[in-house]
Scaffold this active site. Structure first.
Site, PDB file in Angstrom:
ATOM      1  N   LYS A  26      35.208  31.625  40.601  1.00 40.08           N
ATOM      2  CA  LYS A  26      35.032  31.736  42.052  1.00 40.08           C
ATOM      3  C   LYS A  26      33.618  32.255  42.309  1.00 40.08           C
ATOM      4  O   LYS A  26      33.173  33.203  41.649  1.00 40.08           O
ATOM      5  CB  LYS A  26      36.081  32.703  42.586  1.00 40.08           C
ATOM      6  CG  LYS A  26      36.154  32.781  44.095  1.00 40.08           C
ATOM      7  CD  LYS A  26      37.268  33.759  44.509  1.00 40.08           C
ATOM      8  CE  LYS A  26      37.481  33.761  46.006  1.00 40.08           C
ATOM      9  NZ  LYS A  26      38.561  34.692  46.404  1.00 40.08           N
ATOM     10  N   SER A  51      44.983  34.899  47.819  1.00 35.39           N
ATOM     11  CA  SER A  51      43.820  34.067  47.509  1.00 35.39           C
ATOM     12  C   SER A  51      43.803  33.467  46.114  1.00 35.39           C
ATOM     13  O   SER A  51      42.975  32.603  45.829  1.00 35.39           O
ATOM     14  CB  SER A  51      42.535  34.871  47.749  1.00 35.39           C
ATOM     15  OG  SER A  51      42.307  35.003  49.135  1.00 35.39           O
ATOM     16  N   SER A  66      41.608  32.179  49.340  1.00 31.38           N
ATOM     17  CA  SER A  66      40.189  31.979  49.342  1.00 31.38           C
ATOM     18  C   SER A  66      39.650  31.395  48.027  1.00 31.38           C
ATOM     19  O   SER A  66      38.520  30.918  48.014  1.00 31.38           O
ATOM     20  CB  SER A  66      39.483  33.301  49.634  1.00 31.38           C
ATOM     21  OG  SER A  66      39.739  34.242  48.624  1.00 31.38           O
TER      22      SER A  66
END
Lengths: 571, 571
Positions: B160, B259, B235
């Site tokens: 990420k 997320s 996310s």
């Protein structure tokens, strides 16, 4: 009253303006306080007491050593002395093998505790008959089943009063909480009971739970068992006095700024401030609900490292507190062998740079250094690392709710604020209520500090830090404790870092003839001056000299294992 | 553009008044955004791409299944397909035995990832040449030393983008952070590199990091690899798309409200939200500095439970993140055998009582229930337990700094607020700044909730809870994501409780013909109505159906062990 070197103009240091005490309101609480004292007096069993004539009338004017008295007195039988001088580890073995009964053990400790109480006022709550009944049940169980109920079968454990006890007043040192009777035991009490412990006494603590002494408006101050003019420390000071006086086999305290370590150090015991989340704090009375910037922990006070280990291992591995308290992490207590001294590097903090330790502490550190070196330990000097930052952060954290929680604990009774309470309410920015962003900024600074210390341990290949527990030996607690422990920096460092820290005694005691005052020293700050002015050598006679041993976070087992090595080296 | 059922009058829900966006200021940032996009385009290596003619021009108007395309395309060799379809566990074995080279493996994944990027826009940052160089070094090491550098030797792991990467822009989805280039790697990157992982891609995330989609003002939205109209979640949505499309062997995401789990569930992967403090979050960009009421955690997204176990075991036991990050607890990953189904009790949450799951989720739960029962698992119904309280607390926690931190991340660029950002900034009391006492009250309520759930597990003798990951399958992300995931309650429950939670796929996909809309249902609330209105069966065709498996705090290993059992039962 002897001189204590109390600071002049202490009021000028107070940042606490909003005094919620209310003399008129407090007047209405006095009958309830009296009733509490009467109950305590009644439950301090008459048949266990020494005659009043044995007790000096000038305990608050002249140094009296209760520990020596207890060793010498004929009021305790030889058998009682033998039992109460036995380590918890040996006691559990002797109870399991039926050499001692649980009842004999409880009686011996209760007897000694009652006498100790007469001199030191360490206890808030006795319930000896209940303890005896439980001990009888344990004996019956062992006789019938041929096994113990758990690893602490029959072991008398004293409890800091703030730990919630079902059906018993749990006041935490606040007058207004004399009405508080929990319906359910705290997790720690449930856990210890499950393991076979017996209970008969709960111990004293200061108003606000935020002094390093034990003085409150309910039963007053406790005395140090080695020197009646001094404090046994705090906030778990009743525990320190109790264990040092061998009024219980193990004591349980809590620590958010030094509250296990100050009592252990001031009263010459071992005391462990574990890393957070290992021993439960669920179910106690405190001002810390929901506060997690610097968290309180619970831990044992004992007379040996083996007993610290017994408590931690039993409580965690067989007690499994995480089945009752979701805050506790389900991580077993590891078996860590004692390291060879030559494989260990110890960094010693001689002086944190903010407040200089008194002569007996300096002497004690030299003693420890020489003993460790002689045993082959690699000893290095620990240069103060961001001590001012650590001190600033932790003090702001203590008061960053503008002391709201404290005020709400004090307000309903209107009780007067003791000097050390006023001091505690002046930490950080006193009455200033922080907002969430400001609180997070403190947390972030704390985390940066933790990273620095972690890097120190890993990059310098240091295993342990040894440091003073306080500027000096136990300070005076007479005269409302106005010359009490002001500077907390030596203990709070390890709260803000959340490092496992064991207090260990050196066996040394303060000696006015040896530990003379350095009259040439110029204090570094007003706070340093306050602490230096308090050093009046003859006041501290006989006070124990103890230190802290710290390691990396969650290296509790390593601290205890090396603590055992130190115990062996020193003895 | 297809209908998405976006809510009418969404503005009436906004509690966020203080809009710090500034169109004029934002204009000045556009060249920097363009430069970032140009770099991304350049680093999406041309030689790995499929011809533009292979890419439908109506990806945002018509459902396109990239996963099917990748399986069918001749642009990938059979060997590349074989490698990228191999589990991480098998890959590490095959690299160690020299059946595959690290270079071959990296090339295969990078090739597939580039094509995946052309369809889904899942990546923010490619650096394939760097990855290849590292892979060459690993191959040379293995050839020379005859052993791997660690258990993840040669394994391509996607990251990420918010995870701080030394020398590379780390923006976290905020335009103003396009200037942020960390000097030091985050602990997680250091740790994975030490274990032998290779890196070549960092993945997309939403503005504010507080959407359950992945849409921002830097590179725009990512598309779900199964259905181009839908979001791959957020996310860590870039990770979900990447792993589902087999653009990496394992992905690393973070989770403060769902997320990791939303991307795993929306893209049909496995994803673990570990208990806090096991996988490091040190060194990332986020709005959460010093916030510890509901903490973010990092964890893996994979295509099998074995790969979850590989990541956790390697990262923890050999990576020892606690040597770099003091927040991580030094607790080893335990070997937990797969339990026998008949020894396990699972409670299923069919409906949390606040927002009713859509038809495919209801069908999926019935499927899971029947499979588990047939295998001998004891299945009971989990009655919603204080769901409203959990939802209220967590939402207040998200915004209790009055969104101060978020605003300070957005303000310097003046970037416009995306619809889902406005929604996130309206959680709890929106712009209201809480004080410390109010924050502590939330923490205290949270702790009471955790106690209730712990008692449920222990007293009802329930081992696991299975629940929906979201109201439905992945919602639409077209049209600025205005019909995105509004209700987070199914995932946030396990953030507030801090319970280890594994997302697992059922293998089922939404089917418009089977999962018809219940037109008789009357929504329970405005929020329920928003979510129900979004259920337009034909929009969701082919979307994966996945669920959450949760257990007690720090029972991560048990979750993974039983996750393996479920994987076997379902397949």
């Amino acid at each position: 009253m002897p001189a204590t070197g109390e600071p002049a103009n202490i009021e000028s240091f107070y940042k606490f303006k909003d005094d919620v005490s209310d003399p008129k309101l407090f007047e209405t609480w006095k009958p309830k306080i009296q009733a509490y004292r009467d109950a305590l007096d009644k439950n301090t069993l008459t048949e266990y007491r020494v005659p009043e004539s044995d007790i000096p009338s000038d305990l608050d004017d002249k140094i009296f050593n209760t520990v020596e008295f207890l060793s010498a007195t004929k009021a305790l039988t030889d058998k009682e002395k033998e039992i109460t001088s036995t380590s918890a580890s040996d006691l559990t073995a002797k109870i399991a093998s039926k050499e001692y009964s649980s009842v004999d053990v409880l009686k011996a400790f209760a007897h000694r505790a009652v006498i100790l109480q007469q001199f030191t006022n360490f206890a808030m709550d006795f319930f000896i008959h209940e303890g005896l009944k439980r001990a009888e049940e344990l004996d019956a169980y062992l006789a019938k089943e041929g096994k113990t109920v758990g690893p602490l079968h029959g072991l008398p454990i004293s409890l800091k009063e703030q730990i919630g006890y079902a059906g018993k007043i749990t006041n935490g040192g606040w007058v207004a909480w004399l009405d508080n009777i929990p319906k359910e035991d705290a997790t720690t009490i449930k856990t210890l009971r499950k393991l076979g412990a017996t209970f008969f006494v709960r111990t004293n603590q200061p108003q606000s739970l935020m002094h390093l002494d034990s003085n409150n408006n309910i039963i007053g101050r406790s005395r140090n068992p080695y020197n009646s003019l001094l404090t046994p420390g705090g906030s778990s000071g009743g525990e320190g006095a109790c264990v040092a006086g061998r009024g219980s086999a193990i004591g349980v305290g809590t620590d958010i700024g030094g509250s296990i370590r100050s009592p252990a150090a001031f009263s010459g015991c071992y005391g462990l401030r574990p890393t957070s989340r290992r021993i439960s704090c669920l179910g106690g009375v405190s001002s810390g609900k929901g506060q997690e910037s610097v968290v309180a922990v619970a831990g044992p006070i004992t007379n040996s490292v083996a007993d610290i280990n017994l408590f931690m291992k039993s409580y965690i591995n067989e007690g499994k507190p995480w089945d009752d308290d979701p805050w506790c992490i389900p991580v077993l207590w590891r078996e860590v062998p004692e390291p060879s001294p030559k494989d260990v590097t110890v960094a010693i903090l001689y002086d944190d740079g903010l407040v200089k330790p008194h002569p007996p502490i300096a002497r004690g550190l030299e003693f420890v250094e020489s003993k460790l070196k002689a045993a082959g330990v690699n000893v290095v000097k620990f240069d103060p690392l961001d001590i001012q930052e650590a001190f600033d952060i932790v003090n702001e954290m203590y008061s960053c709710d503008g002391n709201h929680a404290q005020k709400e604990m004090i307000r309903p009774s209107g009780e007067p604020l003791l000097p050390m309470t006023k001091w505690a309410l002046s930490f950080g920015n006193g009455d200033k209520m922080y907002n969430v962003t400001e609180n997070r900024e403190l947390n972030y600074r704390r985390d940066a500090l933790r990273k620095k210390y972690l890097d120190y341990f890993t990059k310098e290949k240091v295993d342990f830090i040894i440091s003073p527990t306080y500027v000096g030996c136990a300070p005076a607690s007479i005269n409302d404790g106005v010359a009490g422990p002001f500077y907390w920096g030596y203990t709070t460092l390890f709260n803000i870092l959340d490092l496992p820290t064991l207090v260990f005694p050196t066996g040394l005691k303060q000696d006015p003839k040896v530990d003379v005052k350095d009259t040439t020293y110029t204090p570094r700050s007003a706070l340093d001056k306050i602490e230096q002015d308090k050093y009046i050598p003859e006041l501290f006679e006989g006070a124990p000299i103890c230190f802290q041993l710290s390691a990396r976070r969650y290296f509790d087992e390593e601290v205890v294992a090396f603590g055992k090595v130190i115990e062996n080296i020193i003895n």
